[in-house]
Design a protein around this motif. Structure first.
Motif, PDB file in Angstrom:
ATOM      1  N   GLN A   5     -24.839 -61.360  35.297  1.00  0.00           N
ATOM      2  CA  GLN A   5     -24.171 -59.966  34.813  1.00  0.00           C
ATOM      3  C   GLN A   5     -23.059 -60.335  33.834  1.00  0.00           C
ATOM      4  O   GLN A   5     -22.038 -61.019  34.105  1.00  0.00           O
ATOM      5  CB  GLN A   5     -23.381 -59.737  36.201  1.00  0.00           C
ATOM      6  N   ALA A   6     -23.520 -59.596  32.610  1.00  0.00           N
ATOM      7  CA  ALA A   6     -22.453 -59.836  31.582  1.00  0.00           C
ATOM      8  C   ALA A   6     -21.507 -58.576  31.582  1.00  0.00           C
ATOM      9  O   ALA A   6     -22.070 -57.420  32.003  1.00  0.00           O
ATOM     10  CB  ALA A   6     -23.098 -59.677  30.443  1.00  0.00           C
ATOM     11  N   SER A   7     -20.243 -58.735  31.566  1.00  0.00           N
ATOM     12  CA  SER A   7     -19.431 -57.320  31.537  1.00  0.00           C
ATOM     13  C   SER A   7     -18.263 -57.718  30.485  1.00  0.00           C
ATOM     14  O   SER A   7     -17.811 -58.774  30.111  1.00  0.00           O
ATOM     15  CB  SER A   7     -18.673 -57.049  33.032  1.00  0.00           C
ATOM     16  N   GLY A   8     -17.485 -56.618  30.252  1.00  0.00           N
ATOM     17  CA  GLY A   8     -16.200 -56.670  29.692  1.00  0.00           C
ATOM     18  C   GLY A   8     -16.286 -56.086  28.023  1.00  0.00           C
ATOM     19  O   GLY A   8     -15.227 -56.015  27.263  1.00  0.00           O
ATOM     20  N   GLY A   9     -17.485 -55.617  27.822  1.00  0.00           N
ATOM     21  CA  GLY A   9     -17.350 -55.170  26.359  1.00  0.00           C
ATOM     22  C   GLY A   9     -16.671 -53.941  26.508  1.00  0.00           C
ATOM     23  O   GLY A   9     -16.295 -53.254  27.163  1.00  0.00           O
ATOM     24  N   GLY A  10     -16.639 -53.276  25.305  1.00  0.00           N
ATOM     25  CA  GLY A  10     -15.934 -51.995  24.915  1.00  0.00           C
ATOM     26  C   GLY A  10     -15.569 -51.664  23.434  1.00  0.00           C
ATOM     27  O   GLY A  10     -16.311 -52.407  22.624  1.00  0.00           O
ATOM     28  N   LEU A  11     -14.926 -50.670  23.260  1.00  0.00           N
ATOM     29  CA  LEU A  11     -14.402 -50.370  21.962  1.00  0.00           C
ATOM     30  C   LEU A  11     -12.879 -50.814  21.498  1.00  0.00           C
ATOM     31  O   LEU A  11     -12.174 -50.520  22.285  1.00  0.00           O
ATOM     32  CB  LEU A  11     -14.731 -49.002  21.773  1.00  0.00           C
ATOM     33  N   VAL A  12     -13.129 -51.458  20.522  1.00  0.00           N
ATOM     34  CA  VAL A  12     -11.712 -52.096  20.035  1.00  0.00           C
ATOM     35  C   VAL A  12     -11.584 -51.824  18.471  1.00  0.00           C
ATOM     36  O   VAL A  12     -12.455 -51.997  17.843  1.00  0.00           O
ATOM     37  CB  VAL A  12     -11.800 -53.657  20.532  1.00  0.00           C
ATOM     38  N   GLN A  13     -10.211 -51.872  18.249  1.00  0.00           N
ATOM     39  CA  GLN A  13      -9.958 -51.766  16.797  1.00  0.00           C
ATOM     40  C   GLN A  13     -10.000 -53.072  16.008  1.00  0.00           C
ATOM     41  O   GLN A  13      -9.946 -54.300  16.725  1.00  0.00           O
ATOM     42  CB  GLN A  13      -8.621 -51.307  16.442  1.00  0.00           C
ATOM     43  N   ALA A  14     -10.514 -53.191  14.788  1.00  0.00           N
ATOM     44  CA  ALA A  14     -10.383 -54.575  14.073  1.00  0.00           C
ATOM     45  C   ALA A  14      -8.981 -55.223  14.482  1.00  0.00           C
ATOM     46  O   ALA A  14      -7.950 -54.648  14.373  1.00  0.00           O
ATOM     47  CB  ALA A  14     -10.802 -54.414  12.701  1.00  0.00           C
ATOM     48  N   GLY A  15      -9.084 -56.424  14.463  1.00  0.00           N
ATOM     49  CA  GLY A  15      -7.941 -57.201  14.831  1.00  0.00           C
ATOM     50  C   GLY A  15      -7.640 -57.230  16.449  1.00  0.00           C
ATOM     51  O   GLY A  15      -6.749 -58.341  16.670  1.00  0.00           O
ATOM     52  N   GLY A  16      -8.258 -56.631  17.284  1.00  0.00           N
ATOM     53  CA  GLY A  16      -7.957 -56.588  18.479  1.00  0.00           C
ATOM     54  C   GLY A  16      -8.879 -57.592  19.338  1.00  0.00           C
ATOM     55  O   GLY A  16      -9.499 -58.500  18.845  1.00  0.00           O
ATOM     56  N   SER A  17      -8.674 -57.627  20.578  1.00  0.00           N
ATOM     57  CA  SER A  17      -9.230 -58.770  21.678  1.00  0.00           C
ATOM     58  C   SER A  17     -10.014 -58.010  22.674  1.00  0.00           C
ATOM     59  O   SER A  17      -9.847 -57.033  22.999  1.00  0.00           O
ATOM     60  CB  SER A  17      -8.244 -59.605  22.208  1.00  0.00           C
ATOM     61  N   LEU A  18     -11.026 -58.854  23.058  1.00  0.00           N
ATOM     62  CA  LEU A  18     -11.489 -58.482  24.352  1.00  0.00           C
ATOM     63  C   LEU A  18     -12.289 -59.727  25.112  1.00  0.00           C
ATOM     64  O   LEU A  18     -12.083 -60.769  24.347  1.00  0.00           O
ATOM     65  CB  LEU A  18     -13.211 -57.515  24.061  1.00  0.00           C
ATOM     66  N   ARG A  19     -12.138 -59.819  26.349  1.00  0.00           N
ATOM     67  CA  ARG A  19     -12.707 -60.770  27.171  1.00  0.00           C
ATOM     68  C   ARG A  19     -13.875 -60.642  27.953  1.00  0.00           C
ATOM     69  O   ARG A  19     -13.966 -59.704  28.804  1.00  0.00           O
ATOM     70  CB  ARG A  19     -11.695 -61.522  28.237  1.00  0.00           C
ATOM     71  N   LEU A  20     -15.002 -61.110  27.633  1.00  0.00           N
ATOM     72  CA  LEU A  20     -16.123 -61.134  28.287  1.00  0.00           C
ATOM     73  C   LEU A  20     -16.410 -62.016  29.539  1.00  0.00           C
ATOM     74  O   LEU A  20     -15.683 -63.074  29.406  1.00  0.00           O
ATOM     75  CB  LEU A  20     -17.522 -61.163  27.440  1.00  0.00           C
ATOM     76  N   SER A  21     -17.069 -61.412  30.432  1.00  0.00           N
ATOM     77  CA  SER A  21     -17.590 -62.345  31.676  1.00  0.00           C
ATOM     78  C   SER A  21     -18.911 -62.412  31.990  1.00  0.00           C
ATOM     79  O   SER A  21     -19.601 -61.048  31.863  1.00  0.00           O
ATOM     80  CB  SER A  21     -16.610 -61.649  32.909  1.00  0.00           C
ATOM     81  N   CYS A  22     -19.174 -63.364  32.342  1.00  0.00           N
ATOM     82  CA  CYS A  22     -20.680 -63.498  32.568  1.00  0.00           C
ATOM     83  C   CYS A  22     -20.728 -64.203  34.262  1.00  0.00           C
ATOM     84  O   CYS A  22     -20.123 -65.232  34.253  1.00  0.00           O
ATOM     85  CB  CYS A  22     -21.458 -64.522  31.695  1.00  0.00           C
ATOM     86  N   THR A  23     -21.124 -63.435  34.998  1.00  0.00           N
ATOM     87  CA  THR A  23     -21.062 -63.919  36.340  1.00  0.00           C
ATOM     88  C   THR A  23     -22.689 -64.098  36.963  1.00  0.00           C
ATOM     89  O   THR A  23     -23.417 -63.499  36.519  1.00  0.00           O
ATOM     90  CB  THR A  23     -20.279 -63.238  37.432  1.00  0.00           C
ATOM     91  N   ALA A  24     -22.966 -64.931  37.899  1.00  0.00           N
ATOM     92  CA  ALA A  24     -23.986 -65.367  38.598  1.00  0.00           C
ATOM     93  C   ALA A  24     -23.839 -65.339  39.771  1.00  0.00           C
ATOM     94  O   ALA A  24     -23.934 -66.292  40.599  1.00  0.00           O
ATOM     95  CB  ALA A  24     -24.388 -66.824  38.072  1.00  0.00           C
ATOM     96  N   PRO A  25     -23.635 -64.267  40.542  1.00  0.00           N
ATOM     97  CA  PRO A  25     -23.417 -64.295  42.013  1.00  0.00           C
ATOM     98  C   PRO A  25     -25.029 -64.860  42.629  1.00  0.00           C
ATOM     99  O   PRO A  25     -25.717 -64.525  42.436  1.00  0.00           O
ATOM    100  CB  PRO A  25     -23.540 -62.795  42.078  1.00  0.00           C
ATOM    101  N   GLY A  26     -24.507 -65.703  43.679  1.00  0.00           N
ATOM    102  CA  GLY A  26     -25.608 -66.076  44.468  1.00  0.00           C
ATOM    103  C   GLY A  26     -26.575 -67.278  43.640  1.00  0.00           C
ATOM    104  O   GLY A  26     -27.654 -67.295  43.959  1.00  0.00           O
ATOM    105  N   PHE A  27     -25.758 -67.612  42.505  1.00  0.00           N
ATOM    106  CA  PHE A  27     -26.828 -68.584  41.826  1.00  0.00           C
ATOM    107  C   PHE A  27     -27.188 -69.652  42.740  1.00  0.00           C
ATOM    108  O   PHE A  27     -26.727 -70.385  43.446  1.00  0.00           O
ATOM    109  CB  PHE A  27     -25.843 -69.365  40.702  1.00  0.00           C
ATOM    110  N   PRO A  28     -28.764 -69.967  42.584  1.00  0.00           N
ATOM    111  CA  PRO A  28     -29.117 -70.859  43.584  1.00  0.00           C
ATOM    112  C   PRO A  28     -29.288 -72.311  43.454  1.00  0.00           C
ATOM    113  O   PRO A  28     -29.702 -73.139  44.299  1.00  0.00           O
ATOM    114  CB  PRO A  28     -30.862 -70.341  43.551  1.00  0.00           C
TER     115      PRO A  28
END
Length: 127
Positions: A5-28
């Motif tokens: 599950q990838a999350s954390g995207g969005g709209l940001v102005q140039a020069g800004g920051s974002l943090r994306l997360s990748c989770t794997a619930p129940g990864f076997p």
């Protein structure tokens, strides 16, 4: 079925920051053995590798276009990988995907090295 599950995207102005997360619930499997990579695909362009962390040997990889601006990290206890993106540019605009696979060499940038993929999260950087 393995799901990322990838999350954390969005709209940001140039020069800004974002943090994306990748989770794997129940990864076997042992998350600590896997390499987790981020790829991105902009409209009309091919998918490209952005960064990877190989939990198996702690190596980290970055595309030249993001070196010095992006940082990848892993929190294995939470089956989660983060991509901190700073100094964002309009050309970073894309759908970002995370992927997991067992990586034994340095071919982190090849998409068929990865067995499991997330659904993608949109990152839009305005100028």
């Amino acid at each position: 079925e393995v799901q990322l599950q990838a999350s954390g995207g969005g709209l940001v102005q140039a020069g800004g920051s974002l943090r994306l997360s990748c989770t794997a619930p129940g990864f076997p499997y042992d998350f600590g053995d896997y390499a987790i990579a981020w790829f991105r695909q902009a409209p009309g362009k091919e998918r490209e590798a952005v960064s990877c962390i190989n939990n198996g040997d702690s190596k980290r990889y970055y595309a030249d276009s993001v070196k010095g601006r992006y940082t990848i990290s892993s929190e294995n206890a939470k089956n989660t990988v983060y991509l901190q993106m700073n100094s964002l540019k309009p050309e970073d605009t894309a759908v970002y995907y995370c992927a997991a696979g067992l990586l034994y060499g340095d071919s982190w940038y090849i998409d068929y090295e990865y067995d499991y993929w997330g659904q993608g999260t949109q990152v839009t950087v305005s100028s």
